[in-house]
Design a protein around this motif. Structure first.
Motif, PDB file in Angstrom:
ATOM      1  N   GLN A  84      17.643  15.200  27.870  1.00  0.00           N
ATOM      2  CA  GLN A  84      16.675  15.747  28.299  1.00  0.00           C
ATOM      3  C   GLN A  84      16.508  15.502  29.921  1.00  0.00           C
ATOM      4  O   GLN A  84      15.578  15.029  30.633  1.00  0.00           O
ATOM      5  CB  GLN A  84      15.272  15.084  27.666  1.00  0.00           C
ATOM      6  N   GLN A  89      18.100  21.106  31.556  1.00  0.00           N
ATOM      7  CA  GLN A  89      17.496  21.648  29.977  1.00  0.00           C
ATOM      8  C   GLN A  89      16.084  21.929  30.168  1.00  0.00           C
ATOM      9  O   GLN A  89      15.740  22.882  29.429  1.00  0.00           O
ATOM     10  CB  GLN A  89      17.689  20.228  29.255  1.00  0.00           C
ATOM     11  N   GLU A  93      14.588  25.556  29.180  1.00  0.00           N
ATOM     12  CA  GLU A  93      13.546  25.659  28.237  1.00  0.00           C
ATOM     13  C   GLU A  93      12.366  26.712  28.850  1.00  0.00           C
ATOM     14  O   GLU A  93      11.883  27.303  27.965  1.00  0.00           O
ATOM     15  CB  GLU A  93      12.962  24.249  28.086  1.00  0.00           C
ATOM     16  N   PHE A 125      14.239  23.420  21.133  1.00  0.00           N
ATOM     17  CA  PHE A 125      13.891  22.390  22.279  1.00  0.00           C
ATOM     18  C   PHE A 125      12.633  21.387  21.599  1.00  0.00           C
ATOM     19  O   PHE A 125      12.200  20.755  22.267  1.00  0.00           O
ATOM     20  CB  PHE A 125      12.942  23.194  23.526  1.00  0.00           C
TER      21      PHE A 125
END
Length: 349
Positions: free
Chosen positions: A156, A160, A164, A228
């Motif tokens: 994470q 990312q 997202e 996600f």
């Protein structure tokens, strides 16, 4: 069935049935032959027996929604529709062909000549369609989601998180675009229903498309949530839910006594993203939700107006036969309305 098999309620009060008749292809053709002997250019004149209803014309609009079709799917289905026209178009049926591509166009006015209708349908084979563009945009978002998932599995990091947020914006933009296009498509259907409002007789619209989204972008929202592991994007559903638009459309159709029949040209497709030719992977649940979202509108419009939805099949032959049977086989029920000083719409069940 006979009259004793039916009960009519007006505003919740049971009404005695005063008129009953059953119609089918044989009865209609026999009555039309009788009419041809006495009034070759017209429909059967009212009979001396007032309890036997006259045969009214049947008005059928073939509505081809090019904007919400893919060309190969459309051409496959239209071959069967042309066969349907050849087999069913005769007096008292009149057919019209309309097309929609960001604007409504009457391709062939009402006629009982099957060659004119099939010619109009055949001329659509090379017309461009609009679903390819939206499908391309949707699949690009899915590929980007798949890349983001594969690139940062189990992590994470900032990269990312940025992906997202960007993909969340893309999903919202896709849903907004679909909602805008949906409103235009439904307006086209409204125009056709309004066009038929002053016509006497049975009124039918056969709507051919690859479906309309009840909730624009809902499939992508679920893909994003599962990619996600964040369910908050599903809150967008309420913003884009278009159920009310379909309810208003079917209420208008029922008020004008128009039945909507729908044909899903997309056929029986495998779950999106499951094929070896795809460059992205997709969660089966999200894929199923996305596909069902387009079919639900077709089923809802048909069921809410007394029509038939032909979905989940690559061969619409059986569905077209059911539509034909529905057009030519029906019961006519009548009852006496009690006179009153009230001018209002009655609820009949």
């Amino acid at each position: 069935l006979g009259p004793d098999d039916f009960i009519i309620f007006q505003d919740g009060v049971e009404m005695p049935i005063s008129n009953f008749a059953e119609f089918n292809t044989e009865v209609i053709r026999e009555r039309m032959a009788e009419a041809a002997m006495t009034a070759p250019a017209g429909l059967p004149a009212p009979r001396e027996d007032a309890s036997e209803p006259e045969i009214k014309p049947m008005w059928v609009v073939l509505y081809i929604d090019h904007e919400n079709l893919q060309a190969l799917d459309r051409n496959r289905v239209l071959r069967r529709v042309r066969e349907f026209v050849t087999e069913n178009l005769e007096k008292p049926v009149e057919m019209m062909v309309v097309s929609y591509q960001r604007a409504l166009k009457v391709v062939q006015p009402f006629t009982s000549e099957s060659r004119e209708v099939t010619s109009a349908l055949r001329g659509m084979a090379k017309q461009s369609t609009g679903r390819e563009e939206s499908e391309s945009a949707r699949k690009k978002i899915l590929r980007d989601m798949s890349d983001a998932r594969n690139q940062d599995v189990g992590t994470q990091n900032n990269s990312q998180v940025g992906a997202e947020l960007e993909l969340r914006q893309q999903v919202a933009a896709f849903a907004a675009e679909e909602a805008f296009n949906l409103r235009l498509a439904v307006d086209g259907l409204r125009q056709v229903i309004a066009m038929m409002s002053g016509i006497d007789g049975r009124k039918t619209v056969i709507y051919v498309s690859s479906g309309l989204p009840m909730v624009p972008g809902i499939g992508l929202m679920h893909d994003h949530a599962m990619t996600f592991h964040d369910q908050t994007i599903l809150s967008l559903r309420g913003r884009y839910d278009q159920t009310r638009i379909f309810h208003e459309l079917t209420s208008m159709a029922n008020a004008q006594e128009v039945s909507l029949y729908s044909i899903d040209a997309s056929g029986l497709n495998p779950l999106d993203g499951m094929g070896v030719e795809n460059t992205y992977s997709r969660d089966p649940t999200a894929s199923s939700i996305g596909s069902k979202n387009y079919r639900d509108s077709l089923v809802y419009m048909a069921e809410a107006t007394g029509g038939i939805a032909v979905v989940n099949t690559n061969d619409v032959t059986g569905g077209m036969e059911r539509i034909s049977s529905d057009l030519y086989n029906y019961y006519s029920l009548g009852y006496t309305v009690n006179a009153s000083n009230e001018d209002r719409v009655h609820r009949i069940k």
